[in-house]
Design a protein around this motif. Structure first.
Motif, PDB file in Angstrom:
ATOM      1  N   UNK A  39      12.057  -4.911  -4.799  1.00  0.00           N
ATOM      2  CA  UNK A  39      10.827  -5.605  -4.421  1.00  0.00           C
ATOM      3  C   UNK A  39       9.762  -5.453  -5.504  1.00  0.00           C
ATOM      4  N   UNK A  40       9.607  -4.242  -6.011  1.00  0.00           N
ATOM      5  CA  UNK A  40       8.603  -4.003  -7.048  1.00  0.00           C
ATOM      6  C   UNK A  40       8.947  -4.751  -8.330  1.00  0.00           C
ATOM      7  N   UNK A  41      10.249  -4.811  -8.649  1.00  0.00           N
ATOM      8  CA  UNK A  41      10.672  -5.517  -9.862  1.00  0.00           C
ATOM      9  C   UNK A  41      10.392  -7.011  -9.773  1.00  0.00           C
ATOM     10  N   UNK A  42      10.555  -7.576  -8.578  1.00  0.00           N
ATOM     11  CA  UNK A  42      10.397  -9.021  -8.403  1.00  0.00           C
ATOM     12  C   UNK A  42       8.958  -9.433  -8.090  1.00  0.00           C
ATOM     13  N   UNK A  43       8.147  -8.505  -7.589  1.00  0.00           N
ATOM     14  CA  UNK A  43       6.815  -8.862  -7.091  1.00  0.00           C
ATOM     15  C   UNK A  43       5.937  -9.455  -8.183  1.00  0.00           C
ATOM     16  N   UNK A  44       5.950  -8.856  -9.364  1.00  0.00           N
ATOM     17  CA  UNK A  44       5.057  -9.313 -10.424  1.00  0.00           C
ATOM     18  C   UNK A  44       5.338 -10.760 -10.809  1.00  0.00           C
ATOM     19  N   UNK A  45       6.631 -11.071 -11.056  1.00  0.00           N
ATOM     20  CA  UNK A  45       6.978 -12.444 -11.422  1.00  0.00           C
ATOM     21  C   UNK A  45       6.692 -13.428 -10.313  1.00  0.00           C
ATOM     22  N   UNK A  46       6.937 -13.006  -9.059  1.00  0.00           N
ATOM     23  CA  UNK A  46       6.709 -13.897  -7.919  1.00  0.00           C
ATOM     24  C   UNK A  46       5.225 -14.213  -7.770  1.00  0.00           C
ATOM     25  N   UNK A  47       4.370 -13.201  -7.856  1.00  0.00           N
ATOM     26  CA  UNK A  47       2.941 -13.469  -7.661  1.00  0.00           C
ATOM     27  C   UNK A  47       2.362 -14.286  -8.809  1.00  0.00           C
ATOM     28  N   UNK A  48       2.885 -14.123 -10.005  1.00  0.00           N
ATOM     29  CA  UNK A  48       2.412 -14.949 -11.120  1.00  0.00           C
ATOM     30  C   UNK A  48       2.827 -16.409 -10.925  1.00  0.00           C
ATOM     31  N   UNK A  49       4.072 -16.615 -10.471  1.00  0.00           N
ATOM     32  CA  UNK A  49       4.546 -17.978 -10.252  1.00  0.00           C
ATOM     33  C   UNK A  49       3.772 -18.665  -9.135  1.00  0.00           C
ATOM     34  N   UNK A  50       3.549 -17.955  -8.033  1.00  0.00           N
ATOM     35  CA  UNK A  50       2.825 -18.542  -6.904  1.00  0.00           C
ATOM     36  C   UNK A  50       1.364 -18.772  -7.267  1.00  0.00           C
ATOM     37  N   UNK A  51       0.760 -17.841  -8.003  1.00  0.00           N
ATOM     38  CA  UNK A  51      -0.636 -18.019  -8.426  1.00  0.00           C
ATOM     39  C   UNK A  51      -0.783 -19.281  -9.269  1.00  0.00           C
ATOM     40  N   UNK A  52       0.158 -19.491 -10.202  1.00  0.00           N
ATOM     41  CA  UNK A  52       0.100 -20.684 -11.044  1.00  0.00           C
ATOM     42  C   UNK A  52       0.232 -21.952 -10.216  1.00  0.00           C
TER      43      UNK A  52
END
Length: 216
Positions: A71-84
């Motif tokens: 979860x921690x490994x994927x969270x950063x990329x996921x939140x950046x993608x959703x933010x964009x």
């Protein structure tokens, strides 16, 4: 004869006591002996079960820790993608955050030992807050749309429903919303609730809108 009568009487008394027919007393005796043997070995069985429970809990915690790390490994990329994506969808200052925190009590749960919460900040300088406390209905629909687009490859849900995803938008943003909906519609059934159905298609109709009179 008297002795046989006494034995028959004893058998009938036993049958009434144990609520079985006299001819089933032998089977009932065997069942009681098996139950007694199980009770006599109950201590050993409890010890064995305790050992098995400890092993299962260890396995669970190893799996839960591995899940937390994923979860921690994927969270950063996921939140950046959703933010964009939400910035494209009419929230130019939007910021999406995936917050992962350990549960206070540490008790095993079906979904691991983490509490995962989605936070969003719509304006710069404001701290991210839970979705249900800072987003309007239309914003929630657009954020939901951004989340679905981000995780579309791993989704197994066959039908997605969006409520007023077009609320308060128009022009280029509406066209982008339509494009995102169309992308979802390639592999999922997408239903949209809107107060602005249009025919023939306009900007937001890049996806697929029909007026109520022509809907099928």
């Amino acid at each position: 004869m008297e002795k046989l009568e006494q034995q028959l009487g004893s058998l009938h008394d036993l049958a009434r006591k144990h609520q079985v027919r006299p001819e089933h007393l032998a089977d009932h005796l065997q069942a009681l002996r098996s139950e007694l043997a199980g009770l006599e070995s109950g201590g050993e069985r409890l010890e064995k079960l305790a050992q098995e429970l400890g092993q299962v809990e260890n396995d669970y915690r190893r799996a839960a820790q591995a899940l937390s790390q994923q979860r921690k490994d994927k969270a950063q990329g996921l939140q950046e993608q959703i933010s964009a994506t939400i910035r494209e969808l009419g929230m130019p200052q939007g910021n999406f955050v995936v917050e992962i925190a350990p549960l206070d009590d540490g008790e095993p749960r079906p979904h691991g030992l983490d509490q995962v919460e989605f936070l969003v900040s719509a304006n710069p300088g404001l701290p991210p807050r839970p979705l249900n406390k800072c987003a309007s209905g239309g914003e929630l629909s657009r954020i939901s749309l951004a989340i679905q687009v981000a995780v579309i490859d791993g989704k197994t849900t066959p039908t997605l429903i969006f409520d007023e995803v077009d609320s308060g938008i128009g022009g280029r943003v509406a066209e982008i919303v339509g494009q995102k909906l169309r992308a979802l519609g390639q592999t999922k059934q997408v239903l949209c609730v809107t107060h602005l159905p249009r025919w023939p298609p306009t900007a937001i109709s890049t996806y697929w809108w029909k007026s109520p009179s022509r809907a099928t």
